[in-house]
Design an enzyme around this catalytic site. Structure first.
Site, mmCIF file in Angstrom:
data_model
loop_
_atom_site.group_PDB
_atom_site.id
_atom_site.type_symbol
_atom_site.label_atom_id
_atom_site.label_comp_id
_atom_site.label_asym_id
_atom_site.label_seq_id
_atom_site.Cartn_x
_atom_site.Cartn_y
_atom_site.Cartn_z
ATOM 1 C CB SER A 112 3.832 -30.066 -8.689
ATOM 2 O OG SER A 112 2.695 -30.858 -8.920
ATOM 3 C CG LEU A 113 8.366 -29.205 -6.431
ATOM 4 C CD1 LEU A 113 9.298 -29.851 -5.419
ATOM 5 C CD2 LEU A 113 7.943 -27.821 -5.983
ATOM 6 C CB ALA A 114 9.829 -30.935 -12.890
ATOM 7 N NE ARG A 115 3.724 -31.124 -14.485
ATOM 8 C CZ ARG A 115 2.707 -31.695 -15.089
ATOM 9 N NH1 ARG A 115 1.695 -30.969 -15.546
ATOM 10 N NH2 ARG A 115 2.671 -32.995 -15.230
ATOM 11 C CB VAL A 136 23.262 -34.569 -0.584
ATOM 12 C CG1 VAL A 136 23.569 -33.297 -1.357
ATOM 13 C CG2 VAL A 136 23.875 -34.472 0.800
ATOM 14 C CG LEU A 137 17.482 -33.232 -1.701
ATOM 15 C CD1 LEU A 137 16.364 -32.403 -1.087
ATOM 16 C CD2 LEU A 137 16.940 -34.440 -2.421
ATOM 17 C CD GLU A 138 23.030 -34.245 -6.577
ATOM 18 O OE1 GLU A 138 22.135 -34.542 -7.379
ATOM 19 O OE2 GLU A 138 23.749 -35.087 -6.025
ATOM 20 C CE LYS A 178 33.406 -39.920 -3.728
ATOM 21 N NZ LYS A 178 33.714 -39.282 -5.019
ATOM 22 C CD GLN A 182 25.174 -37.525 2.137
ATOM 23 O OE1 GLN A 182 26.216 -36.954 1.813
ATOM 24 N NE2 GLN A 182 24.212 -37.766 1.277
#
EC number: 3.5.4.13
Length: 194
Positions: A112-115, A136-138, A178, A182
């Site tokens: 739904s968000l990709a659309r 973490v979301l990019e 790394k 987080q």
């Protein structure tokens, strides 16, 4: 093999997979667990650097990243972060995830968000065995309109695969990890690559 909803629930119950805060039963469906958006973001600030030379000396790469990445942005409850067309932002899940050495996780964005043009992860959707921490979301807005993103909205789904055996070097045991433990929207640490 991908874990089913029943297997995911069993892993959460026995503690082999830990999601904190623990999701409601309704958040587990089919082969996935819904995750929510946290309240921390980072963006690229206005800058004058024409490029970042990723093959340059580590210190120069880090200096360039420090110049272009914002400090942590915290969005208060009930307010929204606006992601404009063509912009990249880092965000973090509300939940923290811990995986054992024999399970790999995958983050998928919501259809739904990709659309609407929202990419939840630009490329990095694998969560290594032994992972501990928030994800973490990019974000990238490839649509035509700004998108208002509110903390605690359902932003994606995690699914899991059991491996044939535990990995020899789980993420949380690697010296080169790394992003170990987080808890916020950590900027790229590519300058630490060996």
């Amino acid at each position: 093999m991908r874990l089913t909803d029943l297997e995911i629930a069993a892993c959460l119950e026995e503690g082999s997979i830990v999601i904190d805060p623990r999701p409601d039963a309704e958040a587990i469906s089919g082969v996935s667990v819904d995750v929510k958006l946290g309240n921390q973001f980072r963006v690229f600030q206005d800058h004058t650097a024409p490029y970042i030379d990723l093959s340059g000396p580590s210190s120069e790469v880090q200096e360039a990243l420090d110049r272009v990445m914002s400090d942590k942005i915290v969005i208060p409850e009930g307010e929204a972060f606006f992601l404009h067309p063509g912009e990249l932002a880092l965000a973090v899940t509300h939940e923290s995830l811990t995986l054992p050495a024999d399970i790999v996780g995958w983050l998928d964005g919501r259809s739904s968000l990709a659309r609407l043009g929202l990419m939840v992860h630009v490329t990095a959707h694998r969560i290594d065995p032994g992972w501990q921490g928030k994800i973490v979301l990019e974000f990238f807005n490839s649509g035509k309109l700004p998108l208002a993103l509110k903390p605690m909205m359902t932003i994606g789904a995690l699914n899991f695969e059991r491996l044939s055996s535990p990995v020899a070097r789980p993420y949380n045991k690697r010296k080169s990890a790394k992003y170990r433990d987080q808890q916020e929207a950590v900027a790229s640490r590519i300058s630490q690559d060996k």
